[in-house]
Every structure is written in structure tokens, then in C-alpha cells.
Design a protein around this motif. Structure first.
Motif, PDB file in Angstrom:
ATOM      1  N   GLU A  86      -8.805   8.848  -6.488  1.00 24.73           N
ATOM      2  CA  GLU A  86      -7.648   8.118  -6.653  1.00 24.73           C
ATOM      3  C   GLU A  86      -6.557   8.350  -5.381  1.00 24.73           C
ATOM      4  OE1 GLU A  86      -5.839   8.870 -10.345  1.00 24.73           O
ATOM      5  OE2 GLU A  86      -7.733   8.406 -11.545  1.00 24.73           O
ATOM      6  N   ILE A  87      -6.625   9.338  -4.763  1.00 29.60           N
ATOM      7  CA  ILE A  87      -5.781   9.775  -3.850  1.00 29.60           C
ATOM      8  C   ILE A  87      -6.293   9.473  -2.281  1.00 29.60           C
ATOM      9  CG2 ILE A  87      -4.216  11.509  -2.684  1.00 29.60           C
ATOM     10  CD1 ILE A  87      -4.386  12.880  -5.137  1.00 29.60           C
TER      11      ILE A  87
ATOM     12  N   GLU B 234      -2.084   1.731  -4.397  1.00 27.89           N
ATOM     13  CA  GLU B 234      -2.502   0.537  -5.187  1.00 27.89           C
ATOM     14  C   GLU B 234      -3.793  -0.166  -4.813  1.00 27.89           C
ATOM     15  OE1 GLU B 234       1.222  -1.665  -4.177  1.00 27.89           O
ATOM     16  OE2 GLU B 234       2.305  -0.448  -5.580  1.00 27.89           O
ATOM     17  N   ARG B 235      -3.945  -0.133  -3.520  1.00 26.63           N
ATOM     18  CA  ARG B 235      -5.456  -0.574  -3.033  1.00 26.63           C
ATOM     19  C   ARG B 235      -6.585   0.137  -3.881  1.00 26.63           C
ATOM     20  NH1 ARG B 235      -5.982  -1.911   2.989  1.00 26.63           N
ATOM     21  NH2 ARG B 235      -7.986  -3.176   2.225  1.00 26.63           N
ATOM     22  N   PHE B 236      -6.331   1.369  -3.640  1.00 25.06           N
ATOM     23  CA  PHE B 236      -7.474   2.093  -4.344  1.00 25.06           C
ATOM     24  C   PHE B 236      -7.716   1.993  -5.754  1.00 25.06           C
ATOM     25  CE2 PHE B 236      -9.004   6.044  -1.415  1.00 25.06           C
ATOM     26  CZ  PHE B 236      -8.908   5.219  -0.378  1.00 25.06           C
TER      27      PHE B 236
ATOM     28  N   LEU C  10       6.089   4.140   1.788  1.00 21.67           N
ATOM     29  CA  LEU C  10       5.808   2.917   1.073  1.00 21.67           C
ATOM     30  C   LEU C  10       4.225   2.461   1.573  1.00 21.67           C
ATOM     31  CD1 LEU C  10       6.287   0.265   0.105  1.00 21.67           C
ATOM     32  CD2 LEU C  10       7.149  -0.878   2.277  1.00 21.67           C
ATOM     33  N   ASN C  11       3.859   2.918   2.713  1.00 20.16           N
ATOM     34  CA  ASN C  11       2.336   2.702   3.040  1.00 20.16           C
ATOM     35  C   ASN C  11       1.581   3.653   2.110  1.00 20.16           C
ATOM     36  OD1 ASN C  11       3.432   1.024   5.180  1.00 20.16           O
ATOM     37  ND2 ASN C  11       3.105   2.763   6.906  1.00 20.16           N
ATOM     38  N   GLU C  12       1.998   4.882   1.821  1.00 21.88           N
ATOM     39  CA  GLU C  12       1.170   5.763   0.912  1.00 21.88           C
ATOM     40  C   GLU C  12       0.960   4.844  -0.421  1.00 21.88           C
ATOM     41  OE1 GLU C  12      -0.649   8.080   1.681  1.00 21.88           O
ATOM     42  OE2 GLU C  12      -0.003   8.327   3.616  1.00 21.88           O
ATOM     43  N   GLN C  13       2.120   4.432  -0.820  1.00 21.39           N
ATOM     44  CA  GLN C  13       1.965   3.776  -2.357  1.00 21.39           C
ATOM     45  C   GLN C  13       1.181   2.473  -2.123  1.00 21.39           C
ATOM     46  OE1 GLN C  13       5.807   2.436  -3.541  1.00 21.39           O
ATOM     47  NE2 GLN C  13       5.074   1.271  -5.205  1.00 21.39           N
ATOM     48  N   ARG C  14       1.083   1.846  -0.931  1.00 25.73           N
ATOM     49  CA  ARG C  14       0.223   0.569  -1.084  1.00 25.73           C
ATOM     50  C   ARG C  14      -1.070   1.135  -1.024  1.00 25.73           C
ATOM     51  NH1 ARG C  14       3.841  -2.751   3.717  1.00 25.73           N
ATOM     52  NH2 ARG C  14       5.304  -3.816   2.303  1.00 25.73           N
TER      53      ARG C  14
END
Length: 211
Positions: free
Chosen positions: A138-139, A102-104, A95-99
Motif C-alpha cells: 500500500e506504500i 491515493e493512486r495505489f 502532497l505528492n506522497e498523498q497523491r
């Protein structure tokens, strides 16, 4: 010791308040005129390894009730794993990686609208360096692993370095034994091994000056 059976040592030693299991084993060995590293290695599974101290084996050689030892040395209490804790940690990490992604993506979207890096940093409450990273990829980059020196080795690193200098091929197990037997120290084997590995990989190779 008879076969695989551990017998109580002649001299009994009472655990002290705020004492670690490692230090207790060290005192127990000295009281019975044994090398601390020898006794320490008898208390592992399998015997003569460098693993954790086993409560039942320590209770046997100390001649003490396991429950009483646990009260004096809480670190010896059997560890219980909470069911599902690993899955929860993995889900939280995902979940933290997904957030972060999304911020990036939000940074890059606003940048395409013409916002400057300073404006992006102000809007999203982040540093300009973070914005710069988002515009480059993007990553999100992985978090840097902080290398910390084990506090158990405080005052011992000089001795370890001296052993490595005298014999570059010396093993971590031998250094661990010598720290226990010659320097009245009780570091764990993993702490010693980690320091030696770091010492050998991050610094110039140590060459012996002895011929």
C-alpha cells in the motif's frame, strides 16, 4: 597576513570573463608564488578550513573592491533565502506522497473488482510494473536516488584513484590539496570527498602494493 588580518598580495590579478572563483584564487596564488591550496584555505571561515571562499577575504588579498569582484564572479554574491520556501517544499512533498498513496489505493480497489494488471495499467495510464508494486504494498516505494559523478572531477578521477592505491589511508583533504597544488585543478572539497567516499564503499578495498 598579520594576525587575523589579511593584507593585499604584492601582485594583483584581474578576474577573467567566465572564470570561477576557484580558478581566480588559483591564478592569484600562482602569480604570488603561493601554493594554491594554502591561499584557498586562508579565504574560508574559520581560516584553514575547506569551506566556501569568503568574499571579504578574497577582496582583501586581491586588493579589489568586493562589489567589483561580485560583478566579475557572481557566484560570490551573498545568497538570500526566500522566507517560507522550505515549508513550501515540504508541503509539496507531502502532497505528492498523498497523491501516490491515493493512486495505489485506486489500483488495489480496481484489482479487487477483478481487473487484470494489463487492464489496470491501461485504465490508469501507468506501466504494469507500477501496478505490480501497488498490488504488493500500500506504500509507494521511495524514489531511487541517482548517483551522479561531479563534473568538476572530469579528468581527475584517475589521479585520485592512483593516490588511493598508493596510500589507502590518505585523507580526502590531502588529496584535495595535491589536486590543487600538483595537478593545476580547482575541484571543491565536497566533490572530492564525495567521490572518495563512494570509491571506498562501492568498490573492493584498494590495497597498496608498496612494502
Amino acid at each position: 597576513m598579520i594576525g587575523d588580518q589579511l593584507l593585499p598580495l604584492p601582485r594583483r590579478v584581474r578576474p577573467s570573463a567566465a572564470e570561477t572563483a576557484e580558478r581566480y584564487v588559483h591564478r592569484l596564488a600562482e602569480a604570488n608564488h603561493l601554493r594554491p591550496s594554502y591561499l584557498r584555505q586562508l579565504l574560508t571561515t574559520p581560516p584553514n578550513s575547506l569551506g566556501s571562499i569568503q568574499l571579504d577575504k578574497l577582496a582583501a588579498v586581491a586588493g579589489r573592491d568586493p562589489a567589483n569582484l561580485v560583478r566579475a564572479l557572481p557566484e560570490l554574491a551573498p545568497r538570500t533565502r526566500t522566507p517560507g520556501r522550505t515549508r513550501e517544499n515540504e508541503a509539496r512533498k507531502t502532497l505528492n506522497e498523498q497523491r501516490k498513496r491515493e493512486r495505489f489505493a485506486a489500483f488495489r480497489y480496481d484489482a479487487r473488482l477483478g481487473m487484470s494488471i494489463r487492464a489496470l495499467a491501461t485504465k490508469h495510464h501507468v506501466s504494469r510494473r507500477t501496478v505490480g508494486k501497488a498490488l504488493q504494498s500500500e506504500i509507494p516505494p521511495p524514489r531511487k536516488k541517482i548517483e551522479r559523478q561531479p563534473t568538476a572531477l572530469l579528468g581527475l578521477r584517475e589521479h585520485i584513484d592512483a593516490m588511493l592505491e598508493a596510500d589507502p589511508a590518505i585523507t580526502a583533504a590531502t588529496i584535495w590539496q595535491r589536486l590543487h597544488d600538483e595537478h593545476d585543478a580547482t575541484p571543491s572539497y565536497p566533490a572530492v570527498r564525495t567521490y572518495i567516499t563512494t570509491r571506498r564503499t562501492t568498490r573492493p578495498p584498494i590495497t597498496s602494493t608498496h612494502r
